[in-house]
Design an enzyme around this catalytic site. Sequence first.
Site, PDB file in Angstrom:
ATOM      1  CG  LEU A  67     -13.465  -7.577  -2.147  1.00  0.00           C
ATOM      2  CD1 LEU A  67     -14.404  -7.194  -0.793  1.00  0.00           C
ATOM      3  CD2 LEU A  67     -13.584  -9.224  -2.120  1.00  0.00           C
ATOM      4  CG  HIS A  68      -9.577  -2.402  -0.815  1.00  0.00           C
ATOM      5  ND1 HIS A  68     -10.030  -2.372  -1.624  1.00  0.00           N
ATOM      6  CD2 HIS A  68      -8.939  -2.349   0.241  1.00  0.00           C
ATOM      7  CE1 HIS A  68     -10.263  -1.287  -0.738  1.00  0.00           C
ATOM      8  NE2 HIS A  68      -9.611  -1.223  -0.130  1.00  0.00           N
ATOM      9  CB  SER A  92     -11.585   4.687   1.324  1.00  0.00           C
ATOM     10  OG  SER A  92     -10.623   3.372   0.990  1.00  0.00           O
ATOM     11  CE1 TYR A  93      -8.840   0.068  -3.683  1.00  0.00           C
ATOM     12  CE2 TYR A  93      -8.548   1.812  -1.754  1.00  0.00           C
ATOM     13  CZ  TYR A  93      -8.801   0.388  -1.969  1.00  0.00           C
ATOM     14  OH  TYR A  93      -7.332  -0.488  -2.079  1.00  0.00           O
ATOM     15  CE  LYS A 119      -3.430   3.129   4.841  1.00  0.00           C
ATOM     16  NZ  LYS A 119      -4.372   3.282   2.752  1.00  0.00           N
ATOM     17  CG  ASP A 179      -2.158   0.888   1.014  1.00  0.00           C
ATOM     18  OD1 ASP A 179      -2.970   1.052   0.673  1.00  0.00           O
ATOM     19  OD2 ASP A 179      -2.097   2.143   1.524  1.00  0.00           O
TER      20      ASP A 179
HETATM   21  C1  DD3 Z   1      -4.765   7.292  -2.647  1.00  0.00           C
HETATM   22  C2  DD3 Z   1      -6.281   5.272  -1.561  1.00  0.00           C
HETATM   23  C3  DD3 Z   1      -5.399   5.975  -2.892  1.00  0.00           C
HETATM   24  C4  DD3 Z   1      -3.660   9.944  -1.764  1.00  0.00           C
HETATM   25  C5  DD3 Z   1      -3.167   8.717  -1.743  1.00  0.00           C
HETATM   26  C6  DD3 Z   1      -3.582   7.437  -1.451  1.00  0.00           C
HETATM   27  N1  DD3 Z   1      -1.945   1.643  -2.775  1.00  0.00           N
HETATM   28  C7  DD3 Z   1      -3.558   4.915  -4.076  1.00  0.00           C
HETATM   29  C8  DD3 Z   1      -3.325   5.345  -6.322  1.00  0.00           C
HETATM   30  C9  DD3 Z   1      -1.941   4.501  -5.977  1.00  0.00           C
HETATM   31  C10 DD3 Z   1      -2.946   3.560  -3.925  1.00  0.00           C
HETATM   32  C11 DD3 Z   1      -2.518   3.013  -2.786  1.00  0.00           C
HETATM   33  C12 DD3 Z   1      -5.169   8.404  -3.044  1.00  0.00           C
HETATM   34  C13 DD3 Z   1      -3.660   5.355  -5.247  1.00  0.00           C
HETATM   35 CL1  DD3 Z   1      -1.770   8.908  -1.015  1.00  0.00          CL
HETATM   36  C14 DD3 Z   1      -5.211  10.032  -2.847  1.00  0.00           C
HETATM   37  O1  DD3 Z   1      -4.295   4.921  -2.862  1.00  0.00           O
HETATM   38  C15 DD3 Z   1      -2.358   2.976  -4.403  1.00  0.00           C
HETATM   39  N2  DD3 Z   1      -1.575   2.554  -4.880  1.00  0.00           N
HETATM   40  N3  DD3 Z   1      -3.553   2.936  -1.487  1.00  0.00           N
HETATM   41  C16 DD3 Z   1      -1.186   1.697  -4.069  1.00  0.00           C
HETATM   42  N4  DD3 Z   1       0.400   0.849  -3.598  1.00  0.00           N
END
Ligand code: DD3
Length: 335
Positions: free
Chosen positions: A274-275, A270-271, A205, A203
Amino acid sequence: MDDTAAKREGHSLQHDESVQEVKRVKSDDRGAVEKSSEAPEAENILSAVTATKVLKDSAREKSIFIHGKLSAQLGDQEAVVIMESTPITEDTLGELFAKSKLRLESEGKVGTIYRLQAPPHLNAIKTTVVCPATDNHVKKYQRQETFLVEETDADYRSITLPYIEKHCLSVQWVCNILEKKAEVERIVYEDPDPDVGFILLPDFKWDQRQVDDLYLIAIVNQRNIRSLRDLRSTHLPLLKNIYKKGQEAILQRYQLPTCQLRIYLHYQPSYYHLHIHFTKLSYEVPGCSGERAHLLADVIQNLHLNSDYYKSQTMYFPLRADHGLMNKFKKAGRL
Ligand code: DD3
């Protein structure tokens, strides 16, 4: 990405490129996590940012979320800057002890307190820049009161489902990952099967510098499962496959056994594709508490007992005051 209105997700995620990881420095290669070679020094985009507001900060989490503006030369763009201190890990101790400067802070009977000034490469701050940031990005990171919502199966059909269908048709960044248009090099494990397959990857994060805050997500290949609510016993092969293969992949890559993992789904997610979340059990990550996280092992058992468990069960979940669903539940007299 917690607790945001689904609609905003849809929009904000069109711009994957707006999320930049500026700095990932911690260069000792003896760490438990295999790292690619050190990233080159990037241009300091932050020198052009003026902080306009602190959206949220946490002494416990050692993080700060800042709303800022890029200088006129860089187009006056809005930005959200997220800065977090990362854990101190065992593999850096040798260098930390040998190469730091100590300043005496206070001397007492029990012990002495110093301020340790670490070598710069052991003293990095994980920094994420979201730019251009939309109003929704700004809102999302602002501290918000949350409220527990009770959602019966009827509420789901009359309130939540129409909301999801109206606001989140596709999650572009998820499709990009599944179609190998993004993050291909980050994939930790892949099962290409169209029914039970998934992609496992870190992720956003997690900066992958240490396993202490391990955070991976498994994104399923099937496109039509929105959330926990859609799961039936027909999905058991998929869920069991993710449970088993995800654990094996994490053991192999990070030497972390299953008994140290928290494997769960969010409701609400949050989206709406399914994850499954895989985090280190000792890492108390936001969204891992009981009101939002459902352990995959429990989900599998519940579906074994009753195929319609998640179709018919009343679900409880927290919503932020600014979440689009809040108004819908209020209007329906459910809050
Ligand atoms: C997101 C929820 C979304 C800012 C941020 C995160 N993991 C993602 C695009 C690629 C990803 C995620 C939206 C967005 Cl910091 C706006 O998450 C992603 N790729 N959580 C990964 N590996």
